[in-house]
Enzyme design. Structure first.
Site, PDB file in Angstrom:
ATOM      1  N   LYS A   1      -7.746   7.380   9.468  1.00  0.00           N
ATOM      2  CA  LYS A   1      -9.200   7.262   9.667  1.00  0.00           C
ATOM      3  C   LYS A   1      -9.443   7.138  11.164  1.00  0.00           C
ATOM      4  CE  LYS A   1     -10.656   4.268   6.030  1.00  0.00           C
ATOM      5  NZ  LYS A   1     -11.369   3.014   5.728  1.00  0.00           N
TER       6      LYS A   1
ATOM      7  N   GLY B   1       0.774  -1.242   0.000  1.00  0.00           N
ATOM      8  CA  GLY B   1       0.000   0.000   0.000  1.00  0.00           C
ATOM      9  C   GLY B   1       0.804   1.288   0.000  1.00  0.00           C
TER      10      GLY B   1
ATOM     11  N   GLU C   1       3.429   4.366   6.017  1.00  0.00           N
ATOM     12  CA  GLU C   1       2.214   3.584   5.787  1.00  0.00           C
ATOM     13  C   GLU C   1       1.259   4.335   4.864  1.00  0.00           C
ATOM     14  OE1 GLU C   1       0.638   1.117   5.483  1.00  0.00           O
ATOM     15  OE2 GLU C   1       0.146  -0.015   7.267  1.00  0.00           O
ATOM     16  N   ASP C   2       0.350   3.601   4.270  1.00  0.00           N
ATOM     17  CA  ASP C   2      -0.658   4.249   3.425  1.00  0.00           C
ATOM     18  C   ASP C   2      -1.792   4.839   4.261  1.00  0.00           C
ATOM     19  OD1 ASP C   2      -1.607   1.723   4.192  1.00  0.00           O
ATOM     20  OD2 ASP C   2      -2.170   1.090   2.178  1.00  0.00           O
TER      21      ASP C   2
ATOM     22  N   VAL D   1     -11.511   3.781   0.963  1.00  0.00           N
ATOM     23  CA  VAL D   1     -10.912   4.527  -0.146  1.00  0.00           C
ATOM     24  C   VAL D   1      -9.894   3.673  -0.899  1.00  0.00           C
ATOM     25  CG1 VAL D   1     -11.244   6.807   0.887  1.00  0.00           C
ATOM     26  CG2 VAL D   1      -9.168   5.520   1.427  1.00  0.00           C
TER      27      VAL D   1
ATOM     28  N   ASP E   1      -6.078   2.719  10.100  1.00  0.00           N
ATOM     29  CA  ASP E   1      -7.522   2.506  10.198  1.00  0.00           C
ATOM     30  C   ASP E   1      -7.838   2.088  11.639  1.00  0.00           C
ATOM     31  OD1 ASP E   1     -10.154   2.054   9.435  1.00  0.00           O
ATOM     32  OD2 ASP E   1      -9.755   0.089   8.580  1.00  0.00           O
TER      33      ASP E   1
HETATM   34  P1  IMP Z   1      -5.492  -1.280  10.321  1.00  0.00           P
HETATM   35  O1  IMP Z   1      -4.686  -2.389  10.880  1.00  0.00           O
HETATM   36  O2  IMP Z   1      -6.959  -1.483  10.535  1.00  0.00           O
HETATM   37  O3  IMP Z   1      -5.058   0.093  10.805  1.00  0.00           O
HETATM   38  O4  IMP Z   1      -5.366  -1.350   8.773  1.00  0.00           O
HETATM   39  C1  IMP Z   1      -4.280  -0.986   8.101  1.00  0.00           C
HETATM   40  C2  IMP Z   1      -4.287  -1.517   6.680  1.00  0.00           C
HETATM   41  O5  IMP Z   1      -5.606  -1.790   6.202  1.00  0.00           O
HETATM   42  C3  IMP Z   1      -3.733  -0.459   5.750  1.00  0.00           C
HETATM   43  O6  IMP Z   1      -2.354  -0.535   5.649  1.00  0.00           O
HETATM   44  C4  IMP Z   1      -4.464  -0.768   4.455  1.00  0.00           C
HETATM   45  O7  IMP Z   1      -3.735  -1.735   3.727  1.00  0.00           O
HETATM   46  C5  IMP Z   1      -5.791  -1.370   4.877  1.00  0.00           C
HETATM   47  N1  IMP Z   1      -6.890  -0.372   4.818  1.00  0.00           N
HETATM   48  C6  IMP Z   1      -7.514   0.231   5.847  1.00  0.00           C
HETATM   49  N2  IMP Z   1      -8.465   1.096   5.424  1.00  0.00           N
HETATM   50  C7  IMP Z   1      -8.415   1.047   4.077  1.00  0.00           C
HETATM   51  C8  IMP Z   1      -9.149   1.728   3.037  1.00  0.00           C
HETATM   52  O8  IMP Z   1     -10.025   2.590   3.243  1.00  0.00           O
HETATM   53  N3  IMP Z   1      -8.807   1.398   1.757  1.00  0.00           N
HETATM   54  C9  IMP Z   1      -7.837   0.486   1.461  1.00  0.00           C
HETATM   55  N4  IMP Z   1      -7.137  -0.168   2.392  1.00  0.00           N
HETATM   56  C10 IMP Z   1      -7.418   0.106   3.685  1.00  0.00           C
HETATM   57 MG    MG Z   2      -4.116  -3.238   1.814  1.00  0.00          MG
END
Ligand code: IMP
Ligand code: MG
Length: 178
Positions: A130, A43, A98-99, A152, A102
């Site tokens: 987010k 990402g 990181e991208d 997104v 979330d």
């Molecule tokens: P987390 O562990 O929930 O913070 O998720 C992190 C990972 O989930 C990111 O590095 C993304 O690869 C993916 N992710 C979370 N939200 C989105 C989104 O809105 N679009 C695409 N990928 C997402």
């Molecule tokens: Mg991903």
């Protein structure tokens, strides 16, 4: 516009100026340090490639591949390291790129993991945040944009491995994954 795209959230021009702005801040903050940038694949690859060209201090890059999502839009909470770093980060000034943050589960796991390797410092730079969906206490030290709770794609972010090549950040039409 691309099929399945509901609306463009962040335009290509806005991305460009934001990345340049982050690069200036990082250049200032990492002056005289030993910057070691970790790109979380896949990402963050596009963001990191753009970002490091705006960081005007010496740096090295390395990559990690982690998996937390599979092919759904909701985090499983389970993080797996699929590819680890090639180099040691001990004593270095590490910046995880990181991208998006979330739930924060991925970065929480990763920061704990990297911290156990004794870097001199550890900071997180995420293009998107987010905050509404956070499950653990993680705040990126550097962030491009805070966005509402919508799924997104684009600028490296995927849905089921597609849309990473869009040059803007867009909201996917829920029809695309329902
Ligand atoms: P987390 O562990 O929930 O913070 O998720 C992190 C990972 O989930 C990111 O590095 C993304 O690869 C993916 N992710 C979370 N939200 C989105 C989104 O809105 N679009 C695409 N990928 C997402
Ligand atoms: Mg991903």
């Amino acid at each position: 516009m691309e099929k399945n795209i509901k609306k463009v959230l962040i335009s290509e021009d806005d991305i460009k100026s934001k990345v340049a702005e982050l690069g200036e801040i990082l250049t200032r903050d990492y002056e005289g340090k030993d910057l070691f940038v970790i790109c979380i694949l896949k990402g963050a690859m596009i963001f990191m490639a753009d970002l490091i060209r705006h960081i005007k201090v010496p740096l090295e890059i390395d990559t990690m591949v982690v998996s937390s999502y599979g092919h759904s839009t909701h985090s499983s909470g389970i993080v797996r390291i699929i590819k680890d770093l090639d180099q040691s980060v001990e004593g270095r000034d590490v910046l995880i790129v990181e991208d998006i943050v979330d739930t924060g589960l991925t970065l929480k796991y990763l920061s704990d993991n990297i911290l156990s390797r004794k870097p001199r410092s550890l900071k997180i730079c995420s293009f998107l945040d987010k905050p509404d969906r956070r499950k653990v206490d993680i705040v990126p030290d550097y962030c491009g944009y805070s966005i509402p709770d919508e799924f997104v794609v684009g600028y490296g972010l995927d849905y089921a491995e597609k849309y990473r090549n869009l040059p803007y950040i867009a909201v996917l039409d829920p029809k695309a994954y329902e």
